[in-house]
Design a protein around this motif. Structure first.
Motif: not given
Lengths: 139, 139
Positions: A51, A74-79, A83, A86, B110-113, B115, B117-120, B122-125, B127
């Motif tokens: 990563f 912290r998967p509960e944090r907002p994405c 974003h 990036a 990466i940033t085009g997905g 995003d 929702g939550q980090v769990g 997350c497309h950015v992460i 990717a």
DNA sequence: TATATTCCCTCTAGTAGCTATAGGTTCAAG
DNA sequence: CTTGAACCTATAGCTACTAGAGGGAATATA
């Protein structure tokens, strides 16, 4: 699977001192140690390092990566935040590309002159000495 | 005209500590001093600093600039070398631009997905974690 | 079991190109 | 003659590593 630091280095292409540096900087978490105090990594460590390497290849700073790593734990944090990091980086990158293209243009112009003589009349050196000769809006 | 270091800084946009740094690095020649040991520059110093600043803005290294400065002080030397330095730099620059463009492409992806929702998830992460998701030839 | 080789450890210092700070001196104006 | 801005040197910090010294640990072979 358990990996030594050398194994990790071999698998990711990140050099050994760099891995230790990432640990110091808080990107890699300190792994278990062997009885003789050598680092022993798990699959998790391998993934984390991949990563980091990938993000570094994209030019993200250590600081940015630290944020992303924290977020990802912290998967509960907002994405949203990930974003943003990036996206902010993309903007920087685009600005840098634009600037480099200007420089490219001027360098092309500078090196394009006829430079077969002596330095006294060198186009390259005159162009560098006199900013007014160039398009002017770089820097 | 005689300039203090502050005047020089004001006229060129180069910060004072940076001017002293250039002196240390051998790019600026040590100027005369006032009775109280303060630097006193002539027109020559101003021109030299403009040259350096311009070259730095173009991304030339201190080392490259030192070579150019040395060359420019020996007008009998062939211009060829100065031209080579600039041309070599242009090549580097073009390589850098090409690389950054690749990164731009991937960051855009990466940033085009989506995003929201939550980090769990997350497309950015994801990717960043999985290099195999990207085109693969960067770095 | 002994040894040789390879790997790993920590710590320190170096790289580029500045920038910032501390603690003190000088200049120029009033 | 005093004030305040500008200047001086020297040192340390920044990013993201990389290299080296001086030593211990793991492993393969004899």
């Amino acid at each position: 699977m358990i990996y030594s630091i050398g194994e990790l280095a071999r698998r990711t292409g990140v050099k050994i001192p760099t891995i230790r540096y990432y640990e110091q900087m808080g990107l890699m978490e300190p792994p278990e140690r062997s009885s003789g105090n050598q680092r022993r990594y798990t699959q998790h460590g391998l993934e984390r390092l991949s990563f980091i390497r990938h993000a570094r290849q994209l030019g993200l700073s250590i600081e940015d990566i630290r944020e992303l790593v924290d977020l990802s734990q912290r998967p509960e944090r907002p994405c949203h935040e990930a974003h943003q990091i990036a996206a902010r980086h993309l903007e920087n990158l685009q600005a840098r590309i634009a600037k480099l293209k200007k420089l490219e243009k001027e360098l092309k112009r500078i090196t394009g002159g006829s430079d077969t003589g002596q330095v006294g009349a060198c186009h390259v050196i005159r162009a560098l000495a006199d900013h007014s000769l160039c398009d002017g809006d770089h820097g």
